[in-house]
Design a protein around this motif. Sequence first.
Motif, PDB file in Angstrom:
ATOM      1  N   ASP A 121       0.805  -1.217   0.000  1.00 37.96           N
ATOM      2  CA  ASP A 121       0.000   0.000   0.000  1.00 37.96           C
ATOM      3  C   ASP A 121       0.837   1.265   0.000  1.00 37.96           C
ATOM      4  OD1 ASP A 121      -2.123  -1.775   2.264  1.00 37.96           O
ATOM      5  OD2 ASP A 121      -2.430  -1.470   0.111  1.00 37.96           O
ATOM      6  N   SER A 122       2.149   1.113  -0.154  1.00 42.18           N
ATOM      7  CA  SER A 122       3.028   2.284  -0.157  1.00 42.18           C
ATOM      8  C   SER A 122       2.782   3.120  -1.401  1.00 42.18           C
ATOM      9  CB  SER A 122       4.487   1.838  -0.128  1.00 42.18           C
ATOM     10  OG  SER A 122       4.756   1.055   1.012  1.00 42.18           O
ATOM     11  N   VAL A 123       3.037   4.413  -1.277  1.00 41.47           N
ATOM     12  CA  VAL A 123       2.936   5.282  -2.437  1.00 41.47           C
ATOM     13  C   VAL A 123       3.861   4.748  -3.530  1.00 41.47           C
ATOM     14  CG1 VAL A 123       4.641   6.899  -1.475  1.00 41.47           C
ATOM     15  CG2 VAL A 123       2.992   7.677  -3.190  1.00 41.47           C
ATOM     16  N   ASP A 124       3.356   4.681  -4.746  1.00 42.79           N
ATOM     17  CA  ASP A 124       4.061   3.992  -5.836  1.00 42.79           C
ATOM     18  C   ASP A 124       5.479   4.503  -6.061  1.00 42.79           C
ATOM     19  OD1 ASP A 124       1.103   3.532  -7.940  1.00 42.79           O
ATOM     20  OD2 ASP A 124       1.958   2.286  -6.354  1.00 42.79           O
ATOM     21  N   SER A 125       5.670   5.784  -5.912  1.00 43.55           N
ATOM     22  CA  SER A 125       6.965   6.371  -6.267  1.00 43.55           C
ATOM     23  C   SER A 125       8.106   5.940  -5.360  1.00 43.55           C
ATOM     24  CB  SER A 125       6.849   7.897  -6.261  1.00 43.55           C
ATOM     25  OG  SER A 125       6.536   8.360  -4.966  1.00 43.55           O
ATOM     26  N   VAL A 126       7.812   5.325  -4.215  1.00 41.22           N
ATOM     27  CA  VAL A 126       8.892   4.947  -3.301  1.00 41.22           C
ATOM     28  C   VAL A 126       9.100   3.450  -3.193  1.00 41.22           C
ATOM     29  CG1 VAL A 126       8.442   7.006  -1.915  1.00 41.22           C
ATOM     30  CG2 VAL A 126       7.504   4.808  -1.173  1.00 41.22           C
ATOM     31  N   LYS A 127       8.195   2.656  -3.753  1.00 38.42           N
ATOM     32  CA  LYS A 127       8.163   1.220  -3.481  1.00 38.42           C
ATOM     33  C   LYS A 127       9.488   0.508  -3.692  1.00 38.42           C
ATOM     34  CE  LYS A 127       3.252   0.159  -3.940  1.00 38.42           C
ATOM     35  NZ  LYS A 127       2.215  -0.579  -4.678  1.00 38.42           N
ATOM     36  N   ASP A 128      10.244   0.889  -4.687  1.00 33.04           N
ATOM     37  CA  ASP A 128      11.490   0.171  -4.958  1.00 33.04           C
ATOM     38  C   ASP A 128      12.704   0.912  -4.425  1.00 33.04           C
ATOM     39  OD1 ASP A 128      11.973   1.136  -8.470  1.00 33.04           O
ATOM     40  OD2 ASP A 128      11.314   2.258  -6.715  1.00 33.04           O
ATOM     41  N   ARG A 129      12.451   1.930  -3.589  1.00 35.44           N
ATOM     42  CA  ARG A 129      13.572   2.742  -3.111  1.00 35.44           C
ATOM     43  C   ARG A 129      13.642   2.845  -1.593  1.00 35.44           C
ATOM     44  NH1 ARG A 129      13.321   7.830  -4.032  1.00 35.44           N
ATOM     45  NH2 ARG A 129      11.116   8.026  -4.617  1.00 35.44           N
ATOM     46  N   ASN A 149      14.434  -0.917  20.429  1.00 29.54           N
ATOM     47  CA  ASN A 149      13.152  -0.191  20.331  1.00 29.54           C
ATOM     48  C   ASN A 149      13.183   0.833  19.201  1.00 29.54           C
ATOM     49  OD1 ASN A 149      11.891  -1.434  22.659  1.00 29.54           O
ATOM     50  ND2 ASN A 149      13.301  -0.217  23.901  1.00 29.54           N
ATOM     51  N   THR A 150      13.801   0.475  18.100  1.00 24.11           N
ATOM     52  CA  THR A 150      14.023   1.432  17.020  1.00 24.11           C
ATOM     53  C   THR A 150      13.501   0.914  15.692  1.00 24.11           C
ATOM     54  OG1 THR A 150      15.985   2.287  18.143  1.00 24.11           O
ATOM     55  CG2 THR A 150      15.718   2.873  15.836  1.00 24.11           C
ATOM     56  N   LEU A 151      12.766   1.774  15.008  1.00 24.71           N
ATOM     57  CA  LEU A 151      12.269   1.536  13.659  1.00 24.71           C
ATOM     58  C   LEU A 151      13.126   2.343  12.691  1.00 24.71           C
ATOM     59  CD1 LEU A 151       9.782   0.323  12.012  1.00 24.71           C
ATOM     60  CD2 LEU A 151       8.796   2.615  12.208  1.00 24.71           C
ATOM     61  N   TYR A 152      13.412   1.754  11.542  1.00 29.83           N
ATOM     62  CA  TYR A 152      14.265   2.428  10.566  1.00 29.83           C
ATOM     63  C   TYR A 152      13.550   2.557   9.217  1.00 29.83           C
ATOM     64  CZ  TYR A 152      17.933   1.114  13.876  1.00 29.83           C
ATOM     65  OH  TYR A 152      18.689   0.952  15.007  1.00 29.83           O
ATOM     66  N   LEU A 153      13.993   3.554   8.464  1.00 27.43           N
ATOM     67  CA  LEU A 153      13.561   3.689   7.075  1.00 27.43           C
ATOM     68  C   LEU A 153      14.769   4.105   6.260  1.00 27.43           C
ATOM     69  CD1 LEU A 153      11.144   3.669   5.076  1.00 27.43           C
ATOM     70  CD2 LEU A 153      11.097   6.163   5.346  1.00 27.43           C
ATOM     71  N   GLU A 154      15.214   3.215   5.405  1.00 32.87           N
ATOM     72  CA  GLU A 154      16.315   3.529   4.498  1.00 32.87           C
ATOM     73  C   GLU A 154      15.738   3.950   3.162  1.00 32.87           C
ATOM     74  OE1 GLU A 154      18.556  -0.386   5.601  1.00 32.87           O
ATOM     75  OE2 GLU A 154      20.056   1.031   4.871  1.00 32.87           O
ATOM     76  N   MET A 155      16.216   5.064   2.660  1.00 31.09           N
ATOM     77  CA  MET A 155      15.732   5.585   1.389  1.00 31.09           C
ATOM     78  C   MET A 155      16.925   5.808   0.464  1.00 31.09           C
ATOM     79  SD  MET A 155      12.831   8.288   2.648  1.00 31.09           S
ATOM     80  CE  MET A 155      13.997   9.346   3.509  1.00 31.09           C
ATOM     81  N   THR A 156      16.813   5.332  -0.743  1.00 29.40           N
ATOM     82  CA  THR A 156      17.893   5.476  -1.714  1.00 29.40           C
ATOM     83  C   THR A 156      17.396   6.219  -2.956  1.00 29.40           C
ATOM     84  OG1 THR A 156      17.385   3.366  -2.762  1.00 29.40           O
ATOM     85  CG2 THR A 156      18.966   3.328  -0.942  1.00 29.40           C
ATOM     86  N   ASN A 157      18.353   6.668  -3.765  1.00 31.33           N
ATOM     87  CA  ASN A 157      18.035   7.377  -5.010  1.00 31.33           C
ATOM     88  C   ASN A 157      16.944   8.423  -4.774  1.00 31.33           C
ATOM     89  OD1 ASN A 157      18.111   8.043  -7.727  1.00 31.33           O
ATOM     90  ND2 ASN A 157      16.683   6.420  -8.326  1.00 31.33           N
ATOM     91  N   LEU A 158      17.187   9.264  -3.777  1.00 30.98           N
ATOM     92  CA  LEU A 158      16.183  10.248  -3.407  1.00 30.98           C
ATOM     93  C   LEU A 158      15.910  11.226  -4.535  1.00 30.98           C
ATOM     94  CD1 LEU A 158      17.350  10.741   0.251  1.00 30.98           C
ATOM     95  CD2 LEU A 158      15.034  10.115  -0.442  1.00 30.98           C
ATOM     96  N   LYS A 159      14.656  11.621  -4.640  1.00 34.12           N
ATOM     97  CA  LYS A 159      14.201  12.552  -5.673  1.00 34.12           C
ATOM     98  C   LYS A 159      13.633  13.799  -5.001  1.00 34.12           C
ATOM     99  CE  LYS A 159      12.770   8.499  -8.374  1.00 34.12           C
ATOM    100  NZ  LYS A 159      13.917   8.456  -9.270  1.00 34.12           N
ATOM    101  N   THR A 160      13.549  14.873  -5.751  1.00 32.08           N
ATOM    102  CA  THR A 160      13.035  16.123  -5.172  1.00 32.08           C
ATOM    103  C   THR A 160      11.617  15.932  -4.636  1.00 32.08           C
ATOM    104  OG1 THR A 160      12.337  16.862  -7.371  1.00 32.08           O
ATOM    105  CG2 THR A 160      14.505  17.595  -6.589  1.00 32.08           C
ATOM    106  N   GLU A 161      10.859  15.053  -5.271  1.00 35.56           N
ATOM    107  CA  GLU A 161       9.478  14.827  -4.819  1.00 35.56           C
ATOM    108  C   GLU A 161       9.398  14.025  -3.515  1.00 35.56           C
ATOM    109  OE1 GLU A 161      10.737  14.150  -7.854  1.00 35.56           O
ATOM    110  OE2 GLU A 161       9.905  12.286  -8.679  1.00 35.56           O
ATOM    111  N   ASP A 162      10.538  13.574  -3.021  1.00 34.85           N
ATOM    112  CA  ASP A 162      10.572  12.921  -1.712  1.00 34.85           C
ATOM    113  C   ASP A 162      10.645  13.944  -0.575  1.00 34.85           C
ATOM    114  OD1 ASP A 162      12.711  10.406  -3.139  1.00 34.85           O
ATOM    115  OD2 ASP A 162      10.554  10.264  -2.735  1.00 34.85           O
TER     116      ASP A 162
END
Length: 125
Positions: free
Chosen positions: A61-69, A79-92
Amino acid sequence: QVTLVESGGGSVEAGGSLKLSCVASEGVFGRCEMAWYRQPPGKGRELVSRISRDGTANYVDSVDSVKDRVTISQDAAKNTLYLEMTNLKTEDTAMYYCAASSRFIPTTAADFGYWGRGTQVTVSS
């Protein structure tokens, strides 16, 4: 009482990477489903990714533009949740929020009753 504190945001150039963290109060993992949402300027909240109580990541259900990144993960011992994001775009560019839900199967942002204050991510071209 559930508290969530995000960190790791900042300014980055397009194509770069960031890893966001969310420290939760003791005992949240295992009894809450967790998620990362974001809110771009002038827009509503968007689901980035979710992770279930057993640690299974969900990008359906993730927004399509981030699914593979993006990659969501958690370290229950910290007690820590992480979010790794790669190939960041201006729309992020957005405020990124950590959220927790005690509902069995949360389906919308409204089902997540606990939110952090957010961490800002700004991506420049």
